[in-house]
Design an enzyme around this catalytic site. Structure first.
Site, PDB file in Angstrom:
ATOM      1  N   LYS A 170       0.834  -1.211   0.000  1.00  0.00           N
ATOM      2  CA  LYS A 170       0.000   0.000   0.000  1.00  0.00           C
ATOM      3  C   LYS A 170       0.863   1.253   0.000  1.00  0.00           C
ATOM      4  CE  LYS A 170      -3.552   2.687   0.216  1.00  0.00           C
ATOM      5  NZ  LYS A 170      -4.468   2.811   1.339  1.00  0.00           N
ATOM      6  N   LYS A 238       1.060  12.081   4.984  1.00  0.00           N
ATOM      7  CA  LYS A 238       1.426  11.066   5.979  1.00  0.00           C
ATOM      8  C   LYS A 238       1.939   9.804   5.310  1.00  0.00           C
ATOM      9  CE  LYS A 238      -1.596   8.280   7.291  1.00  0.00           C
ATOM     10  NZ  LYS A 238      -2.071   6.915   6.923  1.00  0.00           N
TER      11      LYS A 238
END
Length: 293
Positions: A170, A238
């Site tokens: 991911k 992030k």
């Protein structure tokens, strides 16, 4: 199989709806009252704490925005691991680093509890339609046991190997999302400043080798100046930080990713952190004194 879901945000709430549609008995816990009340109206059962939820279910799913949120909900005194029984399967759909996955896995294993890292891709539309891509790391036999749950919320379900591998996949995907978003922002600002029609430029790129999925996703939003939050800049920033930190730890140079992270950081610092990632283009437009529309 009783299923618990913690984190009824833009992804978690539609995923919970699909679990209910699939016939699972679903317990829910979240910080916001609105989604909880809607889920209860649809047939879910509210738990007062993460611990209480874990005590009542066979499988716990979490989908939370930040690593600190995950630490709190798993390790707190009223957290998941305080309530999970031996044999319970814990599944985290959040985007975090593999080291946090391993920390949860090892703590869970000490209690006879199982853990899978299973980050998701497909956005709110995919969550609503039940067509998410789910990339799963952990023990294969536990993945096989949890597959009916995954099939209720996703279409492409991929076993990636050991614990943490789902998160690694991911982060690499989202690293590319950041690079592509930064690149398309530069391309369309350059085209607008140079005087080329952006609709014509888009058609050229769409039918040529410079195309990417993110261009099709972001261009209509930029053109219509629709920066309502879908996948917000704060979260992409992030994720880019997690990806570049992971690369630094294993001594892999990722120069493009770091440049893209800085560009996304510029948009965050300019006050666009809660807007969609398409708003990455805004600081570039201001510097170039042009607006793509």
């Amino acid at each position: 199989m009783k299923v618990g879901f913690i984190g009824l945000g833009t992804m978690g709430f539609p995923m919970t709806k699909n679990l209910l549609k699939a016939g699972f008995q679903v317990f829910v816990f979240s910080r916001s009252r609105g989604p909880i009340e809607k889920a209860v109206e649809l047939g879910a059962i509210e738990a007062k704490t993460a611990k209480e939820l874990a005590e009542q279910v066979d499988v716990v799913l979490t989908a939370l925005p930040m690593p600190d949120d995950i630490k709190k909900v798993y390790f707190g005194g009223e957290g998941i691991l305080a309530g999970a029984k031996p044999g319970t399967i814990l599944i985290d759909h959040s985007t975090v680093g593999p080291h946090l996955n391993l920390q949860i896995y090892e703590n869970a294993k000490e209690q006879g509890v199982h853990f899978l890292d299973a980050p998701i891709s497909g956005g709110p539309m995919g969550a609503e339609a039940g067509t998410l891509t789910i990339m799963v790391g952990g023990d294969k036999e536990i993945f096989d046991q949890a597959r009916p749950v995954f099939e209720a919320i996703g279409k492409t379900i991929l076993y990636m190997g050991k614990t943490g591998n789902g998160s690694i996949a991911k982060l690499i995907n989202n690293m590319l999302v950041g690079i592509h978003t930064a690149a398309l922002s530069e391309a369309f600002v350059l085209g607008a400043k140079a005087g080329i029609g952006i609709e014509a430029l888009y058609e050229v790129i769409k039918s040529s080798t410079g195309w990417s999925y993110m261009i099709d996703r972001c261009y209509p939003l930029i053109k219509s100046r629709d920066f309502e939050q879908r996948f917000m800049i704060d979260l992409l920033y992030k994720d880019m930080g997690l990806a570049t930190d992971m690369a630094d730890q294993i001594l892999v140079p990722v120069r493009l990713a770091k440049v893209a992270k800085d560009m996304i950081g510029d948009a965050k610092e300019a006050g666009y952190g809660h807007e969609d990632v398409a708003a990455t283009i805004k600081p570039l437009e201001k510097k170039a004194h042009v607006e793509v529309k």
